[in-house]
Design an enzyme around this catalytic site. Structure first.
Site, PDB file in Angstrom:
ATOM      1  CE  LYS A   1      -4.122   1.870   0.633  1.00 32.13           C
ATOM      2  NZ  LYS A   1      -3.836   2.749  -0.506  1.00 32.13           N
TER       3      LYS A   1
ATOM      4  CE  LYS B   1       3.518   6.683   6.488  1.00 32.95           C
ATOM      5  NZ  LYS B   1       3.135   7.663   5.444  1.00 32.95           N
TER       6      LYS B   1
ATOM      7  CE  LYS C   1       4.520   7.741  -1.216  1.00 34.50           C
ATOM      8  NZ  LYS C   1       3.894   7.843   0.110  1.00 34.50           N
TER       9      LYS C   1
ATOM     10  CB  THR D   1      -2.724  13.005   6.285  1.00 27.87           C
ATOM     11  OG1 THR D   1      -2.967  12.077   5.231  1.00 27.87           O
ATOM     12  CG2 THR D   1      -1.250  13.016   6.632  1.00 27.87           C
TER      13      THR D   1
ATOM     14  CG  ASN E   1      -5.371  17.413   1.981  1.00 28.73           C
ATOM     15  OD1 ASN E   1      -6.212  18.031   2.640  1.00 28.73           O
ATOM     16  ND2 ASN E   1      -5.377  16.100   1.872  1.00 28.73           N
TER      17      ASN E   1
ATOM     18  CB  SER F   1      -5.904   4.392   2.543  1.00 29.49           C
ATOM     19  OG  SER F   1      -5.702   5.524   1.739  1.00 29.49           O
TER      20      SER F   1
END
Ligand code: GLU
Length: 423
Positions: free
Chosen positions: A67, A91, A103, A187, A218, A352
């Site tokens: 992910k 993470k 990524k 986030t 953001n 997510s």
């Protein structure tokens, strides 16, 4: 190998000193499982064809499908993608979502593309990496300069390629096509919950509550708004145009509105602050008198060159990798506590995960349910990292890596290591 990637891998070795890790597992975790590079060629609006370098890295899939976001950035490079995928691996482990890390990136300045060109580029990315991604294999999401619309195009492209409706192939989608409530603020909200949980321990509960936020995208702008509502004084913010300072505190809502209309925080007017606003250089941001610094932009922003000038007592990393490893050492010497990225910004990937679960169930949650599930996860793991740091007398960063590493080790051991086969 770049300094960023070297710094990332050195965290693994540092953490391995504080927990039992078989050599064979260390060996697995110090290299990416898969890195694919592709040149994406698209038709530009003027009829010419242009190509862009792109990558996808699946770092480790021991704990589940991999992910991680896709970033569109002119400075993107393969080592950066691998470092970011490494961080995603830890993470997901620290926050306890059943994923490995990945990524992706395209080396592009999105400001040079029209909307239609951006759509073609997003679709071309999925074409190039369709064999790698998938709802049970590797699940992309937004990152810098990608957004729900880009995720929507990518999902649409994947669905036409496989001839099925597969919303779980990507997260951070628009709500109308299977996005989750709360994903766009996740986030920042996750970081806010981490801060709330550790406020007393960090000795920030009785301070003047002055915060500096680097990056007003953001995550940075949303965090500024949440902190402002909670009584914090936003004394400085910056974006790629530079920084602004206001001793009496900035108004993040007015500033975001102004930035939306004019393009940068430097285009402020007097409605944006409670007193005199001045323009400052980006590096001066970190020297401001404040209690908390929140880097919410790119990696490697706090380095050996500016770390010693920091007056804040706490840094909360909302960006990925904003503090270099030599800066970390300087900060530790100066008693500046760093709340690490793999914990502080894990709210994004956690929501997510919720989005993916909802896609798989075909059943959608109300907004409050998202927050009610996010909060305890952020609180529990923040406390676990804090307690581990205290008990082992290590930094929060090393503690977060130790916790993540222990979970990765458990997953790899669950399919058998040498100790099982040849005790
Ligand atoms: N790009 C975000 C991150 O670095 C989110 C990743 C995701 O949601 O998969 O954490």
């Amino acid at each position: 190998m770049s300094e960023t990637l070297q710094g990332a891998i050195s965290q693994l070795h540092k953490a391995a000193k504080y927990t039992e890790v078989p050599d064979e597992i260390l060996d697995i975790l110090q290299f990416p499982a898969e890195v694919l590079s592709s040149r994406l060629t698209i038709r530009m609006d003027n009829g010419a064809r242009r190509s862009f370098q792109a990558w996808r890295c699946r770092y480790d899939g021991s704990r589940g499908p991999t992910k991680g976001g896709i970033r569109f950035h002119p400075d993107a490079n393969m080592d950066e993608v691998v470092s970011l995928a490494f961080w995603m691996t830890f993470k997901c482990a620290v926050i306890g979502v059943p994923y490995g890390g990945a990524k992706g990136a395209v080396k592009v300045d999105t400001r040079e593309l029209s909307k239609a060109e951006l759509e073609r580029l997003s679709r071309a990315y999925v074409h190039a990496f369709a064999g790698l991604i998938g709802p049970d294999r590797d699940i992309p999401a937004p990152d810098m300069y990608t957004n729900p619309m880009v995720m929507g195009w990518m999902m649409d492209e994947y669905c036409s390629l496989v001839g099925q409706h597969v919303p779980g192939v990507i997260t951070g989608k628009p709500l109308a096509i299977g996005g989750s409530q709360g994903r766009s603020i996740a986030t920042a909200l996750g970081g806010f919950y981490v801060l709330q949980q550790l406020l007393k321990s960090l000795d920030l509960d009785k301070c003047e509550k002055r915060v500096v936020i680097q990056g007003f995208g953001n995550a940075g702008a949303t965090m500024a708004e949440m902190l402002h509502k909670d009584g914090w004084k936003i004394v400085a913010v910056s974006d790629s145009s530079g920084g602004i300072y206001c001793k009496e505190g900035l108004d993040p809502v007015a500033l975001a509105e102004r930035k939306r209309k004019k393009g940068s925080v430097r285009d402020y007017d007097k409605s944006c602050g409670g007193g005199k606003i001045e323009s400052i250089e980006r590096d001066e941001m970190f020297e401001c008198d404040c209690d908390l610094i929140i880097p919410a932009a790119l990696e490697s922003q706090i380095t050996r060159d500016n770390a010693s000038a920091i007056k804040a007592r706490v840094i909360l990393e909302l960006a990925n990798g904003p503090v270099t490893s030599d800066a970390d050492e300087i900060l530790q010497k100066n008693d500046v506590i760093v709340v690490p990225d793999i914990l502080a910004n894990a709210g994004g990937v956690t929501v997510s995960y919720f989005e993916w679960v909802q896609n798989k169930q075909g059943y959608y949650w109300i907004e409050q349910e998202v927050y009610d599930r996010l909060k305890p996860m952020m609180e529990t793991e923040s406390q676990a990292v804090w307690d581990l740091a205290e008990s082992k007398k290590i930094t929060l960063r090393t503690a977060a890596y130790v916790l993540g590493l222990e979970r990765l080790v458990d997953a790899i051991k669950a399919v058998g290591t040498q100790a099982y086969f040849c005790p």
